[in-house]
Scaffold this motif. Structure first.
Motif, PDB file in Angstrom:
ATOM      1  N   ARG A 136      14.283  -2.949  -3.433  1.00  0.00           N
ATOM      2  CA  ARG A 136      14.182  -2.208  -2.173  1.00  0.00           C
ATOM      3  C   ARG A 136      15.487  -2.302  -1.384  1.00  0.00           C
ATOM      4  O   ARG A 136      15.878  -1.357  -0.715  1.00  0.00           O
ATOM      5  CB  ARG A 136      12.999  -2.755  -1.371  1.00  0.00           C
ATOM      6  N   ASN A 153      16.555   1.395  -0.744  1.00  0.00           N
ATOM      7  CA  ASN A 153      16.013   1.896   0.522  1.00  0.00           C
ATOM      8  C   ASN A 153      17.005   2.721   1.365  1.00  0.00           C
ATOM      9  O   ASN A 153      16.597   3.660   2.041  1.00  0.00           O
ATOM     10  CB  ASN A 153      15.433   0.763   1.358  1.00  0.00           C
ATOM     11  N   HIS A 189      10.165   6.354  -0.520  1.00  0.00           N
ATOM     12  CA  HIS A 189      10.069   5.057  -1.172  1.00  0.00           C
ATOM     13  C   HIS A 189       8.593   4.676  -1.213  1.00  0.00           C
ATOM     14  O   HIS A 189       8.023   4.274  -0.212  1.00  0.00           O
ATOM     15  CB  HIS A 189      10.906   4.027  -0.427  1.00  0.00           C
ATOM     16  N   TYR A 203      13.657   7.828   4.754  1.00  0.00           N
ATOM     17  CA  TYR A 203      13.693   6.503   4.123  1.00  0.00           C
ATOM     18  C   TYR A 203      13.163   5.405   5.027  1.00  0.00           C
ATOM     19  O   TYR A 203      12.868   4.305   4.570  1.00  0.00           O
ATOM     20  CB  TYR A 203      15.137   6.160   3.716  1.00  0.00           C
ATOM     21  N   SER A 239       7.476   3.710   5.277  1.00  0.00           N
ATOM     22  CA  SER A 239       7.028   2.900   4.157  1.00  0.00           C
ATOM     23  C   SER A 239       5.752   3.509   3.588  1.00  0.00           C
ATOM     24  O   SER A 239       4.743   3.595   4.280  1.00  0.00           O
ATOM     25  CB  SER A 239       6.767   1.466   4.619  1.00  0.00           C
ATOM     26  N   PHE A 295      11.007   7.435  -5.262  1.00  0.00           N
ATOM     27  CA  PHE A 295      11.108   6.200  -6.041  1.00  0.00           C
ATOM     28  C   PHE A 295       9.747   5.515  -6.004  1.00  0.00           C
ATOM     29  O   PHE A 295       9.184   5.292  -4.926  1.00  0.00           O
ATOM     30  CB  PHE A 295      12.163   5.263  -5.445  1.00  0.00           C
ATOM     31  N   TYR A 328       7.910   2.147  -6.728  1.00  0.00           N
ATOM     32  CA  TYR A 328       8.145   0.727  -6.983  1.00  0.00           C
ATOM     33  C   TYR A 328       6.891   0.087  -7.572  1.00  0.00           C
ATOM     34  O   TYR A 328       5.823   0.148  -6.962  1.00  0.00           O
ATOM     35  CB  TYR A 328       8.468  -0.013  -5.684  1.00  0.00           C
TER      36      TYR A 328
END
Lengths: 445, 457
Positions: free
Chosen positions: A47, A51, A58, A84, A87, A122, A124
């Motif tokens: 991250r 980030n 993200h 970005y 969250s 992205f 994760y």
């Protein structure tokens, strides 16, 4: 556990510098259970790297905590999109753990796309995803086909290594975005700048120097970067790398994939900044650039030298302890303290490597304690033993310093002032002055 | 009538309005004397949780991790856990170690109770109480994690009492160290004996002293925990707490300690209910000093009543806190327009109904929500006040709605541990803060607004 309060399993990570004795210190290993390491996890590392990419979504695939604790906690700045700073999480629940989270992830990606229309997402992978075996590669691939955007898996289950492995996972996602081979033409004289996350405008400061030098900065990885600028990165003639811990891997991969050579620089402190700028100018080899660089350096040195001298008079003679994430930062800090007339007596990093520790050894005085992956207990012990009166560290170290009555410098990703370049050197000296010369220390004795 | 809603997107949480279970459980142990927490999972969980707590309280927070790696994940983490416990004992020699699980530990099937028992580590570490608390991050939020830990701790120490004592248990949630000090003051005014659990008044707000020791003073002691089952009654600020999670309910069912479930003593009515409970349990008058404080609060409420009527508030956070804050707002004519929690239970609709319909308020009640949903409704409903933790700073920054901070975490302001919200005095300070925020907002815009509205046009 010995009388001096060190865990047996931690001893090989602690070194006392003695002249002429070559250093051996264990590093880049798993943290010792129960030792209260200050490190985070693989996901955290990934991250950190990714980030700052501003127009990306993200998306954290996992239960809520991972996304909650990392929401907008870093000071990376953007000149454009603010996407970005959000969250996103699949917020996995018990039933998802039992039956698998792939469907939920696929739907989450669709929802995110419908709402925000990003060019890149992205995804994760967190701890549980690594265990329940969700095939996030497949989900991402399908989503790419369906939505016509890039959806990139980031292999970052927390347990699958340490923060360094996370940097690598983040870099791999960037490589995947940029493509396996070079399919675009090189732009002559252009460079990428790797390993600056544009905390408190640091990348913008360096960019302003490069502009003045006549160097074309193509892409910063990853501070204030975006989908388009990352696609341009393979066209650069040269990569310069700061924050070697997180980005040397990417530089090496870019060298083999796109034949872009790289070199390491540090923009922390006046000396390092001057060396870095000259290095870039010489690497590009253009006489006009070299001339302009010297002019810039001369002007900046005139601006900062006298100011720094005044700060030095106010702060010299103190003793510093340093505990930061990467080795490159630690090395630069020793030099910066030296220039201010401050010796470093305790120094450690979360993720430094052997080469960096060797450099640290060569820069410090006899008797300095060098620590890898240390903890509050050891920090406290050695700071007191060595008489440190100022600590540089992250957010978790700050309250410890204050409770011990020590001055403190914030060297973390949440800070709101730049520490890079000539401006950063002044900020650093100013911060040392702010903290060590505060009246509060007169009242605690 | 209130309308209940969930978040906007079904599969996607955008800007979480909750944290995970181990966070809540770790906070619970912070109020137990000389305790440490070891989180069984990967290194990041403990570090993130430490960072979150340390930044809020500005206190050193040491939380250990069993630092599970690939190997531990594949072959089981028992060895890591046992080694971790020994190392924590060696460094800190605590009286209590709380062992919490994580998503990872639970998913690979770690039975911490079994490991602790079978490994013999508990008997090896004599004098240290090891209390296992399963807290899978995916199961619920930090709100549940907190109560799960409280109940485990209470149950760990509770024994059938030989004699009943004359003290009360006060089980608390969402209070600051300053709140707990105020709670003690109030209880002292009643001249009653008490056990406050958990007690973070010293542990998370320690005075500066020479020769810092990581073993902070304060916290609920073992002997206090042991005598909870002998208490005359339990007052629990757990109005919203699901019955199964309530430590007070457990003490009532197992040891016949009568439970008085109260809302947090925030607001006039909230404080009244708490004081009346003590008064009833001991058959004692409410102390004069507190009656005076109540009078001052009423006096102040009159002073600011018109100003407050202009407030249109978004209230978010843990169920317990938002219930109490909503009541304070309603009492003062501040309209609760949105009442939101990230946890997936929100019994607020029923609980608040009477008060809401009395003043014809129709708030939107959000449960299991995220900040994206809150932000959208906050704008749509033309609210002018955010009340909650610092995660609302995002909406504050983007929509220019002022934020009055209460709850956890507060990362963008200093002094969270010193804020006082409870009792008449705390409630009044908090109300003043809200009113002054509204006044500032009004005054800042006053001249330009009038000029543009009446002169320019």
């Amino acid at each position: 556990m010995e009388k001096n309060g060190l865990l047996e399993g931690r001893k090989k990570f602690i070194m006392h510098k003695e002249n002429e004795v070559p250093i051996t210190i264990s590093c880049d290993e798993n943290s010792l259970s129960g030792a209260v390491s200050q490190r985070a996890c693989v996901y955290c590392g990934a991250r950190v790297v990714l980030n700052p990419i501003t127009d990306a979504i993200h998306l954290v695939h996992g239960p809520i905590g991972c996304a909650s604790y990392t929401w907008d906690i870093r000071g990376s700045l953007s000149s454009d999109s603010q996407l970005y700073r959000n969250s996103f999480s699949t917020d996995l629940r018990e039933k998802d753990i039992v039956f698998g989270g792939e469907k939920k992830l696929a739907s989450a990606i669709t929802e995110a796309y419908a709402e925000y229309h990003p060019k890149v997402i992205f995804v994760y992978a967190t701890c549980v995803v690594g265990v329940i075996g969700d095939d996030i590669d497949a989900v991402c691939k399908n989503a790419e086909k369906e939505l016509g955007i890039r959806v990139l898996p980031v292999k970052s289950p927390g347990f699958s290594g340490n923060k360094r492995s996370g940097y690598k996972a983040g870099c791999n996602a960037i490589l995947q975005l940029m493509g396996e081979t070079k399919i675009v033409e090189t732009i002559p004289g252009s460079i990428n700048y790797l390993g600056d996350f544009n905390l408190a405008a640091e990348a913008w400061i360096i960019k302003s120097y490069l502009n003045e030098m006549g160097v074309k900065l193509l892409t910063v990885l990853t501070g204030d970067s975006n989908y388009e600028s990352l696609l341009q990165a393979p066209r650069a003639e040269l990569n310069i790398v700061q924050c070697a811990g997180s980005m040397t891997y990417l530089a090496k991969q870019m060298q083999s994939a796109y034949q872009i050579p790289f070199d390491k620089v540090r923009f922390l402190g006046v000396d390092e900044t001057v060396i870095a700028l000259r290095k870039i100018a010489n690497l590009l080899g253009d006489t006009d650039i070299i001339k302009r660089t010297e002019k810039l350096i001369e002007r900046k040195l005139t601006e900062v030298t006298e100011v720094l001298k005044q700060y030095r008079e106010r702060v010299q003679g103190h003793k510093a302890a340093i505990y930061v994430g990467g080795g490159f930062k630690a090395i630069a800090l020793i030099k910066q303290f030296n220039n201010l007339g401050i010796d470093t007596v305790v120094i450690g990093t979360q993720t430094g490597d052997q080469e960096e520790y060797e450099m640290i050894r060569s820069l410090t005085k006899e008797g300095t304690v060098i620590l890898d992956d240390t903890n509050p207990n050891e920090l406290q012990k050695f700071m007191l033993e060595k008489g440190a009166d100022i600590l540089v560290g992250g957010v978790k170290e700050r309250p410890l310093a204050y409770k011990l009555g020590l001055a403190f410098i914030d060297h973390n990703h949440e800070r709101k002032h730049a520490l890079s370049g000539f401006e950063g050197a002044i900020n650093f000296a100013k911060e040392v002055d702010l903290t060590v010369n505060s009246p509060v220390w007169d009242y605690i004795n | 009538m209130a309308k209940s809603k969930s978040r906007n997107l079904v599969n996607l949480n955008v800007n979480p309005c909750k944290m995970c279970m181990p966070m809540g459980a770790a906070l619970a142990f912070e109020g137990v004397e000389d305790s440490m927490v070891l989180i069984h999972g990967s290194q990041g969980c403990s570090t993130y949780i430490r960072r979150h707590i340390a930044t809020h309280f500005n206190e050193p927070i040491d939380i250990a991790s069993s630092s599970l790696s690939e190997q531990g994940t594949v072959y089981g983490g028992a060895a890591n856990l046992v080694q971790g416990l020994k190392n924590v004992a060696a460094i800190y020699s605590p009286k209590v170690i709380g062992v919490l699980t994580t998503c990872l530990a639970e998913t690979i099937g770690e039975d911490i109770t079994h490991i602790i028992k079978e490994s013999g580590v508990a008997s090896e570490l004599k004098g240290i109480d090891i209390i296992p608390v399963p807290t899978p991050g995916y199961a619920a939020s930090e709100y549940n994690g907190y109560f799960v830990a409280l109940k485990k701790i209470v149950a760990f120490y509770a024994r059938e009492p030989k004699v009943k004592t004359n003290h009360i248990n006060v089980i608390v949630t969402d209070l600051t160290p300053a709140d707990i000090r105020e709670l003690k003051r109030i209880l002292s005014l009643f001249e009653v004996e008490y056990t406050i659990f958990p007690d973070i008044s010293e542990t998370l707000d320690a005075p500066y002293k020479k020769g810092f020791d990581i073993k902070t003073e304060g916290g609920t002691t073992k002997s206090q925990l042991r005598r909870m089952s002998a208490a005359i009654a339990t007052i629990e600020f757990g109005w919203m707490t699901p019955l199964g999670l309530s430590p007070g309910r457990y003490l009532e069912e197992t040891f016949d300690v009568p439970l008085y479930s109260c809302p947090l003593p925030i607001g006039l009515n909230g404080t009244d209910l708490f004081l009346e409970a003590i008064s009833k349990i001991y058959d004692k008058q409410i102390p004069v000093e507190l009656k005076k404080a109540r009078g001052r609060m009423l006096d102040a409420m009159i002073d600011s009543h018109k100003l407050n009527r202009e407030g249109r508030a978004v209230i978010y956070g843990n169920p317990e806190l938002i219930y109490a804050v909503s009541n304070l707002c309603i009492e003062n004519g501040i309209e609760p327009v949105v009442i939101a929690t990230g946890t997936d239970t929100n019994p607020l609709v029923e609980q608040l109904d009477q008060q809401l319909s009395r003043y014809r308020y129709n708030p939107i009640i959000l449960k299991d929500c995220d900040f994206e949903s809150i932000q959208e409704i906050a704008v749509e409903q033309k609210t002018n006040l955010l009340i909650g933790n610092s995660d609302g700073k995002f909406i504050k920054e983007k929509e220019d709605i002022p934020l009055v901070r209460i709850g956890f975490p507060i990362h963008d302001n200093i002094g969270a541990s010193r804020q006082l919200y409870i009792g008449y005095e705390g409630s009044l300070r908090f109300l003043d803060l809200i009113t002054n925020t509204l006044i500032d907002k009004k005054h800042e815009a006053y001249r330009d607004k009038m000029y543009n509205k009446y002169f320019v046009n």
